[in-house]
Design a protein around this motif. Sequence first.
Motif, PDB file in Angstrom:
ATOM      1  N   SER A  22       0.384  -1.835  -0.326  1.00  0.00           N
ATOM      2  CA  SER A  22      -0.327  -0.502  -0.396  1.00  0.00           C
ATOM      3  C   SER A  22       0.854   1.237   0.047  1.00  0.00           C
ATOM      4  O   SER A  22       0.426   1.940  -0.644  1.00  0.00           O
ATOM      5  CB  SER A  22      -0.765   0.018   1.079  1.00  0.00           C
ATOM      6  N   SER A  23       2.178   1.848   0.732  1.00  0.00           N
ATOM      7  CA  SER A  23       2.800   2.488   0.896  1.00  0.00           C
ATOM      8  C   SER A  23       3.215   2.702  -0.387  1.00  0.00           C
ATOM      9  O   SER A  23       3.229   4.032  -0.861  1.00  0.00           O
ATOM     10  CB  SER A  23       3.787   2.265   1.859  1.00  0.00           C
ATOM     11  N   PHE A  24       4.592   1.144  -1.553  1.00  0.00           N
ATOM     12  CA  PHE A  24       4.544   1.804  -1.997  1.00  0.00           C
ATOM     13  C   PHE A  24       4.098   2.303  -3.405  1.00  0.00           C
ATOM     14  O   PHE A  24       4.175   3.243  -4.041  1.00  0.00           O
ATOM     15  CB  PHE A  24       5.626   0.267  -2.430  1.00  0.00           C
ATOM     16  N   CYS A  25       2.740   1.549  -3.565  1.00  0.00           N
ATOM     17  CA  CYS A  25       1.761   2.006  -4.052  1.00  0.00           C
ATOM     18  C   CYS A  25       1.888   3.375  -4.541  1.00  0.00           C
ATOM     19  O   CYS A  25       1.750   4.315  -5.212  1.00  0.00           O
ATOM     20  CB  CYS A  25       0.482   1.504  -4.830  1.00  0.00           C
ATOM     21  N   SER A  26       1.047   3.801  -3.057  1.00  0.00           N
ATOM     22  CA  SER A  26       1.171   5.575  -2.853  1.00  0.00           C
ATOM     23  C   SER A  26       2.708   6.543  -3.179  1.00  0.00           C
ATOM     24  O   SER A  26       1.775   7.965  -3.411  1.00  0.00           O
ATOM     25  CB  SER A  26       0.743   5.957  -1.276  1.00  0.00           C
ATOM     26  N   HIS A  27       3.309   6.290  -3.370  1.00  0.00           N
ATOM     27  CA  HIS A  27       3.953   7.203  -3.312  1.00  0.00           C
ATOM     28  C   HIS A  27       4.621   6.664  -5.474  1.00  0.00           C
ATOM     29  O   HIS A  27       6.009   7.188  -5.137  1.00  0.00           O
ATOM     30  CB  HIS A  27       5.933   6.129  -2.288  1.00  0.00           C
ATOM     31  N   ILE A  28       4.336   5.987  -6.075  1.00  0.00           N
ATOM     32  CA  ILE A  28       5.030   6.449  -6.924  1.00  0.00           C
ATOM     33  C   ILE A  28       4.763   7.152  -7.825  1.00  0.00           C
ATOM     34  O   ILE A  28       3.550   8.286  -7.644  1.00  0.00           O
ATOM     35  CB  ILE A  28       3.777   5.348  -7.969  1.00  0.00           C
ATOM     36  N   GLN A  29       5.202   7.860  -8.415  1.00  0.00           N
ATOM     37  CA  GLN A  29       5.699   9.500  -8.731  1.00  0.00           C
ATOM     38  C   GLN A  29       5.615   9.512 -10.307  1.00  0.00           C
ATOM     39  O   GLN A  29       5.382   8.701 -11.100  1.00  0.00           O
ATOM     40  CB  GLN A  29       6.705   9.423  -8.821  1.00  0.00           C
ATOM     41  N   TRP A  30       3.875  10.022 -11.068  1.00  0.00           N
ATOM     42  CA  TRP A  30       3.013  10.120 -11.793  1.00  0.00           C
ATOM     43  C   TRP A  30       3.253  11.143 -12.615  1.00  0.00           C
ATOM     44  O   TRP A  30       3.115  12.314 -12.163  1.00  0.00           O
ATOM     45  CB  TRP A  30       1.582  10.319 -11.993  1.00  0.00           C
ATOM     46  N   GLU A  31       4.272  10.779 -14.254  1.00  0.00           N
ATOM     47  CA  GLU A  31       4.751  11.864 -14.761  1.00  0.00           C
ATOM     48  C   GLU A  31       4.614  11.264 -16.444  1.00  0.00           C
ATOM     49  O   GLU A  31       3.983   9.978 -16.085  1.00  0.00           O
ATOM     50  CB  GLU A  31       6.213  12.392 -14.432  1.00  0.00           C
ATOM     51  N   GLY A  32       4.931  12.655 -17.077  1.00  0.00           N
ATOM     52  CA  GLY A  32       4.511  11.684 -19.049  1.00  0.00           C
ATOM     53  C   GLY A  32       2.768  12.167 -19.460  1.00  0.00           C
ATOM     54  O   GLY A  32       2.420  12.725 -18.747  1.00  0.00           O
ATOM     55  N   GLN A  33       3.194  12.315 -20.159  1.00  0.00           N
ATOM     56  CA  GLN A  33       2.738  12.272 -21.992  1.00  0.00           C
ATOM     57  C   GLN A  33       1.056  11.487 -21.427  1.00  0.00           C
ATOM     58  O   GLN A  33       1.399  10.212 -20.948  1.00  0.00           O
ATOM     59  CB  GLN A  33       2.395  12.938 -22.772  1.00  0.00           C
ATOM     60  N   CYS A  34       0.290  11.945 -21.334  1.00  0.00           N
ATOM     61  CA  CYS A  34      -0.915  10.624 -21.473  1.00  0.00           C
ATOM     62  C   CYS A  34      -1.140   9.928 -22.403  1.00  0.00           C
ATOM     63  O   CYS A  34      -0.461  10.196 -23.529  1.00  0.00           O
ATOM     64  CB  CYS A  34      -2.574  12.223 -21.588  1.00  0.00           C
ATOM     65  N   LYS A  35      -1.653   9.049 -22.970  1.00  0.00           N
ATOM     66  CA  LYS A  35      -1.519   7.634 -23.870  1.00  0.00           C
ATOM     67  C   LYS A  35      -2.836   7.308 -23.786  1.00  0.00           C
ATOM     68  O   LYS A  35      -4.080   7.675 -22.990  1.00  0.00           O
ATOM     69  CB  LYS A  35      -0.629   6.669 -23.640  1.00  0.00           C
ATOM     70  N   HIS A  36      -2.907   6.614 -25.056  1.00  0.00           N
ATOM     71  CA  HIS A  36      -3.852   5.657 -25.723  1.00  0.00           C
ATOM     72  C   HIS A  36      -4.482   4.673 -25.264  1.00  0.00           C
ATOM     73  O   HIS A  36      -3.518   3.787 -25.743  1.00  0.00           O
ATOM     74  CB  HIS A  36      -4.940   6.464 -26.971  1.00  0.00           C
ATOM     75  N   SER A  37      -5.419   3.751 -25.147  1.00  0.00           N
ATOM     76  CA  SER A  37      -4.751   2.377 -25.440  1.00  0.00           C
ATOM     77  C   SER A  37      -5.007   2.112 -26.959  1.00  0.00           C
ATOM     78  O   SER A  37      -6.210   2.265 -27.947  1.00  0.00           O
ATOM     79  CB  SER A  37      -6.469   1.407 -25.003  1.00  0.00           C
ATOM     80  N   PHE A  38      -4.178   0.946 -27.313  1.00  0.00           N
ATOM     81  CA  PHE A  38      -4.294   0.649 -28.531  1.00  0.00           C
ATOM     82  C   PHE A  38      -5.040  -0.357 -28.729  1.00  0.00           C
ATOM     83  O   PHE A  38      -5.837   0.076 -30.314  1.00  0.00           O
ATOM     84  CB  PHE A  38      -2.619  -0.122 -29.467  1.00  0.00           C
ATOM     85  N   SER A  39      -5.997  -1.285 -28.471  1.00  0.00           N
ATOM     86  CA  SER A  39      -7.374  -1.108 -28.304  1.00  0.00           C
ATOM     87  C   SER A  39      -7.830  -1.433 -27.126  1.00  0.00           C
ATOM     88  O   SER A  39      -7.107  -2.246 -25.757  1.00  0.00           O
ATOM     89  CB  SER A  39      -6.897  -2.843 -29.782  1.00  0.00           C
ATOM     90  N   LEU A  40      -8.897  -2.451 -27.422  1.00  0.00           N
ATOM     91  CA  LEU A  40      -9.547  -2.568 -26.346  1.00  0.00           C
ATOM     92  C   LEU A  40     -11.251  -2.998 -26.192  1.00  0.00           C
ATOM     93  O   LEU A  40     -11.435  -3.355 -27.089  1.00  0.00           O
ATOM     94  CB  LEU A  40     -10.455  -1.237 -25.313  1.00  0.00           C
ATOM     95  N   THR A  41     -10.966  -4.352 -25.930  1.00  0.00           N
ATOM     96  CA  THR A  41     -11.971  -5.549 -25.940  1.00  0.00           C
ATOM     97  C   THR A  41     -12.843  -5.948 -24.316  1.00  0.00           C
ATOM     98  O   THR A  41     -12.008  -5.851 -23.557  1.00  0.00           O
ATOM     99  CB  THR A  41     -11.535  -6.507 -26.385  1.00  0.00           C
ATOM    100  N   ASN A  42     -14.213  -5.900 -24.349  1.00  0.00           N
ATOM    101  CA  ASN A  42     -14.614  -6.175 -22.498  1.00  0.00           C
ATOM    102  C   ASN A  42     -15.229  -7.867 -23.440  1.00  0.00           C
ATOM    103  O   ASN A  42     -16.185  -7.955 -24.321  1.00  0.00           O
ATOM    104  CB  ASN A  42     -15.968  -5.282 -22.963  1.00  0.00           C
ATOM    105  N   ARG A  43     -15.438  -8.072 -22.317  1.00  0.00           N
ATOM    106  CA  ARG A  43     -16.007  -9.307 -21.905  1.00  0.00           C
ATOM    107  C   ARG A  43     -16.676  -9.765 -20.848  1.00  0.00           C
ATOM    108  O   ARG A  43     -16.451  -9.484 -19.600  1.00  0.00           O
ATOM    109  CB  ARG A  43     -15.507 -10.761 -22.643  1.00  0.00           C
TER     110      ARG A  43
END
Length: 266
Positions: free
Chosen positions: A35-56
Motif C-alpha cells: 500500500s505504501s509503495f503504490c501511494s509513493h509512485i510519482q505520476w509523470e509523462g504525457q497521456c497515452k491511448h489504449s491501442f485496442s480494448l475489448t470487453n467480455r
Amino acid sequence: MDAEVLTMIYFFPISSISDLDILLPDCLFNGEDLSSFCSHIQWEGQCKHSFSLTNRYLKEHFYIAEMIATKGSIWGATSQFIFVTNTLFSELKFQRNDYYDIRLQYKGRIIKDGYLTALMFTEDMGQTNYAAINYSCKSKSEILELNILFENKFFSFSFSHSHLYNEGMLFNFTPLNIHHNYYIFGRKPWDYDNGALVTLCSRCHQKRHKQIKTPLYGQDKQLINPALPVCDRCNGTGYLPQYHYYMGGVCFKCHGEGVHGFYPNS
C-alpha cells in the motif's frame, strides 16, 4: 520435465490496497509494504491511448477488460493488461510509468529486477476495485504476477525467481477454492453475490462440505434439495491438482462445484 503446479486467485474484490498486505504478509516492495509503495509512485509523462480494448462478460454488471497498450520506450512494442470493470469502455486514456528494478523481499529472501507497469486513467473507472494474483511454480523456478485496479489506478507487477542448488520454494502459496454457501438452479457459478461465497484452502473446503450441507434453491427461492451430495471424485474441492495442465484441473464430474445434483446427469 519439471512438474508444474499452478495456483490462481483470479479477480477478487478489495476495499483497499492494504487488503493485499494481509493476503501477502511479510512482503516488502523496495522496502515498503504494498500500500505504501503504490501511494509513493510519482505520476509523470504525457497521456497515452489504449491501442485496442475489448470487453467480455464476467458477471452481472461486471466485465473483463483486455487492453493492448504501446510501450512508451519501444516503438511498435505492445503489452496486454487485463482487469475487471463495471463500465464498458471503447478507449482509455492514461499516464504510464514503467519500472524495471522492483525488489521484492519475502521472509528475508529477495527477488531482484521485478517489473511494474503503473497506469493512471483519466476516465472514472467506477468502484470496481479488483485484484488478481497469478502464481506458478516448477521445481526450479517461480513466477508471481500481481494485478490491481483501485479507483483510477492500475498496477501490474511481475516477479520471476530461479532456485539455486538446494534452495527451497520461496512462497509455497496454499491453493484456494471458492465455496458456495448455497446454489440456485440455473444460475452460473460466477453470478452469485459476494455474500454467498467463501474463500477456503483446499483442505478446509473439503472439511466444510463434510460438516455443512449445501442446499439447492429454485429461481423462486423455493428449496429443491436441502443437502447436495459431495462429489466423490474431487471430495468437494471442485479441482484435481494432478490434472492442472488441462482446464486448470477442474473436476468434470461436478463441473468444479464440489457437489452432485446441481447439473443434469452429474
